[in-house]
Design an enzyme around this catalytic site. Structure first.
Site, short mmCIF file in Angstrom:
data_model
loop_
_atom_site.label_atom_id
_atom_site.label_comp_id
_atom_site.label_asym_id
_atom_site.label_seq_id
_atom_site.Cartn_x
_atom_site.Cartn_y
_atom_site.Cartn_z
N GLU A 49 0.84 -1.16 -0.24
CA GLU A 49 -0.02 -0.09 0.06
C GLU A 49 1.06 1.27 -0.06
O GLU A 49 1.77 1.36 0.90
CB GLU A 49 -0.91 0.01 1.25
N ASP A 60 -5.50 9.92 9.07
CA ASP A 60 -4.32 9.32 9.68
C ASP A 60 -3.82 9.95 11.19
O ASP A 60 -4.15 11.34 11.38
CB ASP A 60 -3.34 9.57 8.76
#
Length: 271
Positions: A49, A60
């Site tokens: 990824e 995040d």
């Protein structure tokens, strides 16, 4: 058959789950992130990824936020990330590559053009964190036309009645966000994971990758055995950050991250 589907079927035949490491493109610079990308399959990555740096990475935690800022300062663009994938494909035609990012850069690039260019570069799947299913027509037709899997995110608090709607057009695999919150914070327990998987299995036959909060080899091994894959992100980025000297890569950066990945891979494969 797509690379993602082929890889999961191969691993199922082996009787083990997949390891999906994450790296932020251009972190801390293009050369280092490309070296990491090229080294990950030999270190045990089954799929990879790649984070596309974005200025407002809302899903995040601080570790990946900092990585995104380093990548942007190093000159990352969406076109540059695709060029990085293209360079990787010169020597690796088998390892599935998934881009993880946010919709704004894709919308600015042009969704139709992006899907053509991503497929040509060798991208296999897309995780667009802030693109809800209700707005997925922005990409879905062009992605399907170009053989790109759109990987759907499912959270612990996703209602059961919403799962069929979310997953009826999903492909590649399901990304199970194992905690409510941002990346790299707490870790879901074995009991929480074991309780979550049956409802996902009932809603879809796609493989399930478990991410968010997986930091150790033991946790990755557990996630890959309960689900079909473990995604490890913040732990690898934290190791990278610890090797930087004045914000720049050192001679220890690439070996440290790949050694850590190899340790995690041994645990996953030993489960």
């Amino acid at each position: 058959m797509s690379r993602i589907k082929a890889r999961f079927e191969s691993l199922k035949a082996e009787g083990r789950g997949a390891l999906i490491p994450y790296l932020q493109a251009y972190d801390p610079d293009l050369e280092t992130s490309l070296a990491l990308l090229k080294g990950m399959p030999a270190a045990g990555a089954d799929l990879i990824e790649i984070g596309v740096p974005f200025s407002d990475p809302s899903a995040d935690g601080p570790t990946i936020q900092a990585a995104a800022l380093r990548g942007l300062k190093a000159g990352a663009t969406l076109a540059g990330v695709l060029a990085m994938v293209r360079a990787f494909r010169q020597n690796d035609s088998d390892t599935p590559i998934i881009l993880m990012g946010y919709v704004n850069p894709i919308d600015s690039y042009g969704p139709a053009r992006f899907c053509v260019d991503a497929a040509e570069a060798g991208v296999d799947g897309l995780i667009i964190v802030d693109l809800p299913k209700e707005e997925s027509d922005l990409l879905s037709a062009d992605a399907q036309k170009n053989g790109l899997d759109i990987i759907q995110l499912v959270a612990p608090n996703t209602p059961d009645e919403r799962l069929p709607y979310l997953l009826n057009t999903a492909s590649g695999f399901i990304y199970y966000v194992s905690i409510t919150g941002i990346t790299g914070t707490r870790t879901a327990s074995h009991d929480e994971l074991a309780a979550a998987l049956p409802r996902l299995r009932a809603a879809s036959s796609l493989p399930v990758a478990i991410g968010f909060g997986i930091r150790t080899a033991e946790q990755a091994a557990r996630a890959a055995s309960v689900g079909d894959a473990a995604v490890v992100a913040s732990a690898l980025i934290a190791t990278l950050a610890s090797t930087l000297e004045n914000g720049k890569a050192s001679s220890a950066t690439v070996p440290a991250v790949l050694d850590q990945l190899a340790d995690i891979a041994r645990a996953v494969r030993g489960t």
